[in-house]
Design a protein around this motif. Structure first.
Motif, PDB file in Angstrom:
ATOM      1  N   ILE A   1      -9.314  -4.288   0.632  1.00  0.00           N
ATOM      2  CA  ILE A   1      -9.171  -3.711  -0.809  1.00  0.00           C
ATOM      3  C   ILE A   1      -9.849  -2.278  -0.748  1.00  0.00           C
ATOM      4  CG2 ILE A   1     -10.210  -4.392  -2.982  1.00  0.00           C
ATOM      5  CD1 ILE A   1      -8.198  -6.232  -2.045  1.00  0.00           C
ATOM      6  N   ILE A   2      -9.043  -1.441  -1.449  1.00  0.00           N
ATOM      7  CA  ILE A   2      -9.486   0.020  -1.247  1.00  0.00           C
ATOM      8  C   ILE A   2      -9.520   0.485  -2.534  1.00  0.00           C
ATOM      9  CG2 ILE A   2      -8.840   2.245  -0.665  1.00  0.00           C
ATOM     10  CD1 ILE A   2      -7.239   1.094   1.691  1.00  0.00           C
ATOM     11  N   ALA A   3     -10.630   0.898  -3.289  1.00  0.00           N
ATOM     12  CA  ALA A   3     -10.702   1.408  -4.573  1.00  0.00           C
ATOM     13  C   ALA A   3     -10.738   3.000  -4.623  1.00  0.00           C
ATOM     14  CB  ALA A   3     -12.166   1.123  -5.212  1.00  0.00           C
ATOM     15  N   CYS A   4      -9.761   3.526  -5.363  1.00  0.00           N
ATOM     16  CA  CYS A   4      -9.342   4.969  -5.367  1.00  0.00           C
ATOM     17  C   CYS A   4      -9.695   5.367  -6.766  1.00  0.00           C
ATOM     18  CB  CYS A   4      -8.010   5.072  -4.882  1.00  0.00           C
ATOM     19  SG  CYS A   4      -7.641   4.599  -3.282  1.00  0.00           S
TER      20      CYS A   4
ATOM     21  N   PHE B   1      -1.304   9.310   0.294  1.00  0.00           N
ATOM     22  CA  PHE B   1      -2.136   8.122   1.122  1.00  0.00           C
ATOM     23  C   PHE B   1      -1.359   6.982   1.076  1.00  0.00           C
ATOM     24  CE2 PHE B   1      -5.023   4.555   0.723  1.00  0.00           C
ATOM     25  CZ  PHE B   1      -5.501   4.794   2.156  1.00  0.00           C
ATOM     26  N   LEU B   2      -0.750   6.507  -0.105  1.00  0.00           N
ATOM     27  CA  LEU B   2      -0.057   5.261  -0.259  1.00  0.00           C
ATOM     28  C   LEU B   2       1.171   5.454   0.420  1.00  0.00           C
ATOM     29  CD1 LEU B   2      -0.346   4.391  -3.939  1.00  0.00           C
ATOM     30  CD2 LEU B   2      -1.712   3.537  -2.090  1.00  0.00           C
ATOM     31  N   ASP B   3       1.930   6.520   0.693  1.00  0.00           N
ATOM     32  CA  ASP B   3       2.995   6.794   1.426  1.00  0.00           C
ATOM     33  C   ASP B   3       2.933   6.552   2.678  1.00  0.00           C
ATOM     34  OD1 ASP B   3       4.731   7.160  -1.024  1.00  0.00           O
ATOM     35  OD2 ASP B   3       4.498   9.396  -0.997  1.00  0.00           O
ATOM     36  N   GLN B   4       1.729   7.102   3.259  1.00  0.00           N
ATOM     37  CA  GLN B   4       1.422   7.119   4.685  1.00  0.00           C
ATOM     38  C   GLN B   4       1.117   5.605   5.085  1.00  0.00           C
ATOM     39  OE1 GLN B   4      -0.758  10.418   5.738  1.00  0.00           O
ATOM     40  NE2 GLN B   4      -1.417   9.575   7.876  1.00  0.00           N
ATOM     41  N   LEU B   5       0.401   5.049   4.063  1.00  0.00           N
ATOM     42  CA  LEU B   5       0.143   3.433   4.492  1.00  0.00           C
ATOM     43  C   LEU B   5       1.426   2.798   4.669  1.00  0.00           C
ATOM     44  CD1 LEU B   5      -2.665   2.464   1.890  1.00  0.00           C
ATOM     45  CD2 LEU B   5      -2.864   2.648   4.377  1.00  0.00           C
ATOM     46  N   CYS B   6       2.646   3.039   3.692  1.00  0.00           N
ATOM     47  CA  CYS B   6       3.609   2.294   3.902  1.00  0.00           C
ATOM     48  C   CYS B   6       4.516   2.699   5.180  1.00  0.00           C
ATOM     49  CB  CYS B   6       4.560   2.655   2.490  1.00  0.00           C
ATOM     50  SG  CYS B   6       4.014   1.862   1.008  1.00  0.00           S
ATOM     51  N   SER B   7       4.282   4.041   5.361  1.00  0.00           N
ATOM     52  CA  SER B   7       5.171   4.284   6.595  1.00  0.00           C
ATOM     53  C   SER B   7       4.496   3.839   7.923  1.00  0.00           C
ATOM     54  CB  SER B   7       5.023   5.927   6.855  1.00  0.00           C
ATOM     55  OG  SER B   7       5.583   6.729   5.550  1.00  0.00           O
ATOM     56  N   SER B   8       3.160   3.506   7.867  1.00  0.00           N
ATOM     57  CA  SER B   8       2.521   2.787   8.962  1.00  0.00           C
ATOM     58  C   SER B   8       2.752   1.465   9.080  1.00  0.00           C
ATOM     59  CB  SER B   8       1.026   3.041   8.858  1.00  0.00           C
ATOM     60  OG  SER B   8       0.835   4.371   8.956  1.00  0.00           O
ATOM     61  N   GLY B   9       3.748   0.679   8.160  1.00  0.00           N
ATOM     62  CA  GLY B   9       4.025  -0.498   8.170  1.00  0.00           C
ATOM     63  C   GLY B   9       3.003  -1.495   7.498  1.00  0.00           C
ATOM     64  N   LEU B  10       2.200  -1.009   6.453  1.00  0.00           N
ATOM     65  CA  LEU B  10       1.290  -1.749   5.803  1.00  0.00           C
ATOM     66  C   LEU B  10       1.754  -2.147   4.457  1.00  0.00           C
ATOM     67  CD1 LEU B  10      -1.849   0.030   6.813  1.00  0.00           C
ATOM     68  CD2 LEU B  10      -1.082  -2.057   7.699  1.00  0.00           C
ATOM     69  N   LYS B  11       1.460  -3.120   3.734  1.00  0.00           N
ATOM     70  CA  LYS B  11       2.095  -3.572   2.527  1.00  0.00           C
ATOM     71  C   LYS B  11       0.976  -3.438   1.658  1.00  0.00           C
ATOM     72  CE  LYS B  11       2.552  -8.081   1.950  1.00  0.00           C
ATOM     73  NZ  LYS B  11       3.108  -9.495   2.147  1.00  0.00           N
ATOM     74  N   ILE B  12       1.179  -2.841   0.219  1.00  0.00           N
ATOM     75  CA  ILE B  12       0.445  -2.441  -0.930  1.00  0.00           C
ATOM     76  C   ILE B  12       0.600  -3.341  -1.958  1.00  0.00           C
ATOM     77  CG2 ILE B  12      -0.862  -0.486  -2.358  1.00  0.00           C
ATOM     78  CD1 ILE B  12       0.733   1.292   0.032  1.00  0.00           C
ATOM     79  N   ARG B  13      -0.357  -3.845  -2.694  1.00  0.00           N
ATOM     80  CA  ARG B  13      -0.403  -4.325  -3.946  1.00  0.00           C
ATOM     81  C   ARG B  13      -1.446  -3.940  -4.855  1.00  0.00           C
ATOM     82  NH1 ARG B  13      -1.453  -9.502  -2.723  1.00  0.00           N
ATOM     83  NH2 ARG B  13      -3.483  -9.562  -3.765  1.00  0.00           N
ATOM     84  N   ILE B  14      -0.978  -3.739  -6.039  1.00  0.00           N
ATOM     85  CA  ILE B  14      -2.166  -3.349  -7.096  1.00  0.00           C
ATOM     86  C   ILE B  14      -2.972  -4.424  -7.532  1.00  0.00           C
ATOM     87  CG2 ILE B  14      -2.664  -2.050  -9.055  1.00  0.00           C
ATOM     88  CD1 ILE B  14      -0.501  -0.049  -8.634  1.00  0.00           C
ATOM     89  N   GLU B  15      -4.367  -4.345  -7.525  1.00  0.00           N
ATOM     90  CA  GLU B  15      -4.925  -5.467  -8.171  1.00  0.00           C
ATOM     91  C   GLU B  15      -5.151  -5.323  -9.668  1.00  0.00           C
ATOM     92  OE1 GLU B  15      -6.174  -8.398  -6.683  1.00  0.00           O
ATOM     93  OE2 GLU B  15      -5.021  -7.897  -4.830  1.00  0.00           O
TER      94      GLU B  15
ATOM     95  N   PHE C   1      -8.332   2.802  -9.428  1.00  0.00           N
ATOM     96  CA  PHE C   1      -7.184   1.897  -9.076  1.00  0.00           C
ATOM     97  C   PHE C   1      -7.697   1.119  -7.855  1.00  0.00           C
ATOM     98  CE2 PHE C   1      -4.967   4.773 -11.741  1.00  0.00           C
ATOM     99  CZ  PHE C   1      -4.016   3.888 -12.511  1.00  0.00           C
ATOM    100  N   ILE C   2      -7.344  -0.171  -7.857  1.00  0.00           N
ATOM    101  CA  ILE C   2      -7.851  -0.969  -6.696  1.00  0.00           C
ATOM    102  C   ILE C   2      -6.610  -1.468  -5.863  1.00  0.00           C
ATOM    103  CG2 ILE C   2      -8.655  -3.225  -5.696  1.00  0.00           C
ATOM    104  CD1 ILE C   2     -11.031  -2.539  -8.157  1.00  0.00           C
ATOM    105  N   TYR C   3      -6.506  -1.163  -4.594  1.00  0.00           N
ATOM    106  CA  TYR C   3      -5.273  -1.649  -3.866  1.00  0.00           C
ATOM    107  C   TYR C   3      -5.428  -2.585  -2.831  1.00  0.00           C
ATOM    108  CZ  TYR C   3      -3.495   2.819  -5.802  1.00  0.00           C
ATOM    109  OH  TYR C   3      -3.171   3.761  -6.738  1.00  0.00           O
ATOM    110  N   ASN C   4      -4.874  -3.623  -2.714  1.00  0.00           N
ATOM    111  CA  ASN C   4      -4.683  -4.676  -1.672  1.00  0.00           C
ATOM    112  C   ASN C   4      -3.822  -4.409  -0.565  1.00  0.00           C
ATOM    113  OD1 ASN C   4      -4.367  -7.201  -0.099  1.00  0.00           O
ATOM    114  ND2 ASN C   4      -5.174  -8.337  -1.866  1.00  0.00           N
ATOM    115  N   VAL C   5      -4.288  -4.114   0.455  1.00  0.00           N
ATOM    116  CA  VAL C   5      -3.583  -3.746   1.531  1.00  0.00           C
ATOM    117  C   VAL C   5      -3.477  -4.920   2.771  1.00  0.00           C
ATOM    118  CG1 VAL C   5      -3.209  -1.804   3.355  1.00  0.00           C
ATOM    119  CG2 VAL C   5      -3.897  -1.123   1.135  1.00  0.00           C
ATOM    120  N   THR C   6      -2.322  -4.931   3.228  1.00  0.00           N
ATOM    121  CA  THR C   6      -2.072  -5.994   4.261  1.00  0.00           C
ATOM    122  C   THR C   6      -1.039  -5.685   5.303  1.00  0.00           C
ATOM    123  OG1 THR C   6      -0.454  -7.275   2.845  1.00  0.00           O
ATOM    124  CG2 THR C   6      -2.692  -8.024   2.835  1.00  0.00           C
TER     125      THR C   6
END
Length: 377
Positions: free
Chosen positions: A323-326, A337-351, A368-373
């Motif tokens: 859980i990342i708060a930005c 940052f979010l684009d780089q997360l997606c490019s690294s094979g991670l999934k993002i959901r806004i809480e 904004f609080i993001y759930n990353v898995t």
């Protein structure tokens, strides 16, 4: 008072929140409406509060608060109690310090945080409490049954410790109730009802992490005076910081069944798979981070760390989540940052946003609080 009760005033004051125009009319109405007793009430809940006396707030903040009240009372020809003048005179004789306290009330406890009075100090922004850390702490307390209890939690870029301390102390009210029930049962039967895991009520382990020497030193102080001060709940071991050089694990304590650690953790070490860093981190169920997304030069190491940590199963065979708060200061930076997360094979959901209950902070710019898995989950 109208919108501002004494309890709300205490909460605002102790947290060092700027008392804006919407606050003062209610405060003045309360004070002008009658007598010395109400002045005593206000003074007791603010300047003379036990936490303010032990861990003082910023000097200029306290002086401005007293001066505004004294001036308003005098303007309206209301007799000011001597204690107001005495408190003001006493503060005038004190010198402004570079580090002061702020106090944040939870259900049955306060989190007291010593911070730098400057936004940037000693080459870092990590010595100050930021908006996103309060928003993340609020989110965690709201979702503590799902994400905190019984979990091994790692916080990246902990700063001076507000989020983690709130997570640890946020279940203290439950633990006190259980402890009282246990003592009652023990008196009656000689048996204690706390034979089960204390982590059913709180994190099993909470690991704070950062890498800046000054931040780590102040983080140790904040964790120590919030957790170790309770002799009934904690046993601690502190490894001294010397000349900015530390061992990987620099602090270890037990607080009502929660193992609490502080580790020195540069993200580059995690990204590059440093064995010492991996060993220090240990088993992870859940990752927290607040206000770590502000410099694109750090994205490679941060995203790499998240990818490594989130793609490694814990002892239960489960993938962790983060859980990342930005704080949305710069939309382009967050999007990169979010684009780089997606490019690294991670999934993002806004809480979903959580309505503040324990903390008072500005909502502009928004957090904004993001759930990353990991995509495999």
């Amino acid at each position: 008072m109208g919108r501002i009760t004494l309890e709300v005033l205490e909460k605002l004051f102790l947290s060092g929140y700027p008392l804006n125009k919407w606050c003062w009319p209610d405060i003045f109405e309360f004070l002008l409406d009658g007598g010395a007793q109400k002045q005593h009430f206000v003074l007791t809940r603010t300047i003379n509060h036990r936490l303010t006396r032990k861990y003082p707030l910023k000097l200029s903040y306290q002086l401005a608060f007293l001066k505004k009240i004294i001036n308003k009372l005098e303007e309206n020809q209301v007799e000011v109690i001597d204690q107001f003048y005495e408190a003001y005179t006493k503060l005038l004789c004190q010198a402004e310090t570079e580090r002061d306290y702020r106090h944040f009330p939870l259900n049955c406890a306060f989190v007291s945080i010593k911070e730098s009075s400057k936004l940037v100090s000693e080459g870092t922004t990590g010595l100050h409490v930021w908006q996103a850390s309060m928003a993340l702490a609020e989110w965690c307390l709201k979702n503590k049954d799902t994400y905190l209890k019984g979990r091994n939690i790692l916080e990246l870029g902990s700063g001076i410790g507000l989020t983690g301390l709130a997570c640890i102390l946020g279940t203290k009210d439950i633990l006190k109730e259980v402890s009282q029930e246990c003592m009652t049962q023990k008196k009656k039967t000689g048996l204690c009802c706390l034979n089960h895991e204390p982590s059913l009520f709180s994190p099993k382990c909470f690991t704070f992490s950062d890498c800046h020497p000054s931040v780590l030193k102040l983080l140790c102080q904040n964790v120590k005076h919030n957790l170790v001060g309770d002799d009934n709940g904690s046993n601690h071991r502190i490894l001294e910081l010397e000349d900015g050089k530390t061992k990987r694990i620099i602090f270890n304590t037990d607080h009502y069944g929660t193992e609490v650690r502080i580790i020195k953790l540069p993200w580059e070490d995690v990204n590059e798979g440093c064995e010492e860093a991996v060993t220090a981190i240990g088993d992870v169920d859940f990752i927290l981070a607040a206000d770590v997304v502000y410099d694109e030069l750090l994205f490679t190491s941060l995203v790499g760390s998240l990818r490594r940590l989130l793609s490694k199963t814990n002892t239960k065979g489960e993938f962790p989540s983060a859980i990342i708060a930005c704080t949305m200061r710069n939309k382009e930076t967050i999007e990169a940052f979010l684009d780089q997360l997606c490019s690294s094979g991670l999934k993002i959901r806004i809480e979903h946003a959580v309505k503040p209950q324990h903390f008072v902070y500005e909502t502009d710019p928004p957090v904004f609080i993001y759930n990353v898995t990991c995509l495999e989950t």
